[in-house]
Design an enzyme around this catalytic site. Sequence first.
Site, PDB file in Angstrom:
ATOM      1  N   ASN A 126       0.874  -1.170   0.000  1.00  9.76           N
ATOM      2  CA  ASN A 126       0.000   0.000   0.000  1.00  9.76           C
ATOM      3  C   ASN A 126       0.915   1.225   0.000  1.00  9.76           C
ATOM      4  O   ASN A 126       1.448   1.604   1.034  1.00  9.76           O
ATOM      5  CB  ASN A 126      -0.897   0.003   1.245  1.00  9.76           C
ATOM      6  CG  ASN A 126      -1.754   1.249   1.314  1.00  9.76           C
ATOM      7  OD1 ASN A 126      -1.866   1.987   0.328  1.00  9.76           O
ATOM      8  ND2 ASN A 126      -2.363   1.487   2.465  1.00  9.76           N
ATOM      9  N   SER A 186       3.007  -1.961  10.371  1.00  8.08           N
ATOM     10  CA  SER A 186       4.462  -1.920  10.620  1.00  8.08           C
ATOM     11  C   SER A 186       5.156  -3.252  10.324  1.00  8.08           C
ATOM     12  O   SER A 186       6.091  -3.633  11.025  1.00  8.08           O
ATOM     13  CB  SER A 186       4.745  -1.449  12.047  1.00  8.08           C
ATOM     14  OG  SER A 186       4.260  -0.126  12.226  1.00  8.08           O
TER      15      SER A 186
HETATM   16  C1  PEP Z   1      -1.031   0.244   5.768  1.00  7.66           C
HETATM   17  O1  PEP Z   1      -1.061   1.408   5.420  1.00  7.66           O
HETATM   18  O2  PEP Z   1      -1.903  -0.530   5.372  1.00  7.66           O
HETATM   19  C2  PEP Z   1       0.053  -0.187   6.644  1.00  7.66           C
HETATM   20  C3  PEP Z   1      -0.029  -1.375   7.169  1.00  7.66           C
HETATM   21  O3  PEP Z   1       1.067   0.699   6.851  1.00  7.66           O
HETATM   22  P1  PEP Z   1       2.477   0.403   7.599  1.00  7.66           P
HETATM   23  O4  PEP Z   1       2.987  -0.913   7.039  1.00  7.66           O
HETATM   24  O5  PEP Z   1       3.338   1.546   7.235  1.00  7.66           O
HETATM   25  O6  PEP Z   1       2.183   0.296   9.042  1.00  7.66           O
END
Ligand code: PEP
Length: 253
Positions: A9, A216
């Site tokens: 994403n 994350s």
């Molecule tokens: C997301 O935006 O779906 C997401 C999981 O972001 P991150 O991996 O940066 O926490």
Amino acid sequence: MRKNVIAANWKMNTLPKEGVEIANKINHYLADKELPVNKKIVLGVPYTHLIKVVDTVDYTKIAVAAQNCSQFESGAYTGEVSAAMIKSCGAQYVIIGHSERRQYFGDTDEVISQKLSQAYKNALFPIFCCGETLRQREENVHFKVVENQLVSAFIRVDRFNFERTIIAYEPVWAIGTGVTATPEQAQEMHIFIRNVIAKIYGHDVADQTSILYGGSVNGANAKSLFECDDIDGGLVGGASLKPDEFIKIIESI
Ligand code: PEP
């Protein structure tokens, strides 16, 4: 078939040229690899990148997703992008119900349900996001919150359409914070989600549903999460913008 899915994403990041560079690197890495039929890589890119990224990647290995779609079919909705438009760009997936959409753009359960209908009508595969806030977890209502999100999204969706759906459990407190759910916390919620799906569609369907963890995920923690029985891959934000890190995550499943 229950698939292992690693979905990126990119959110509102990169200009199209930079996005194509990232897509090229992932594509190049996969060029000489045999991907098992049950493994899917999906790149969730901004609308402006859809056609370019679709043209860049080998569609037999990498699918492309939009990060949202309109709840309306067409008409006087300035600035909106319909599911049909997304499909016409060659994208196969669409992320629906991301917590950032719920939080900043008024995507209520009702709107999300309408967006899911548009995705199904236009033969897109939805990646449906659900997850609780930190406060909700602290108040011990996280299971109820996720159950309500699932029931309100799918209660009117028939089995045929549901089988096209990927679920992403994304605790809001773990998104973009560097705080990852522990494998135990994630697995506990994934089993719970599978049970909610079983109550609506039966155990056969629930067993075949891919449930991704998001929040994350990075090259260092991906393996311990993906080793859990009910975690079928990841929805990856920040780390998906760094091709080497994203490749490590792909290799972890
Ligand atoms: C997301 O935006 O779906 C997401 C999981 O972001 P991150 O991996 O940066 O926490």
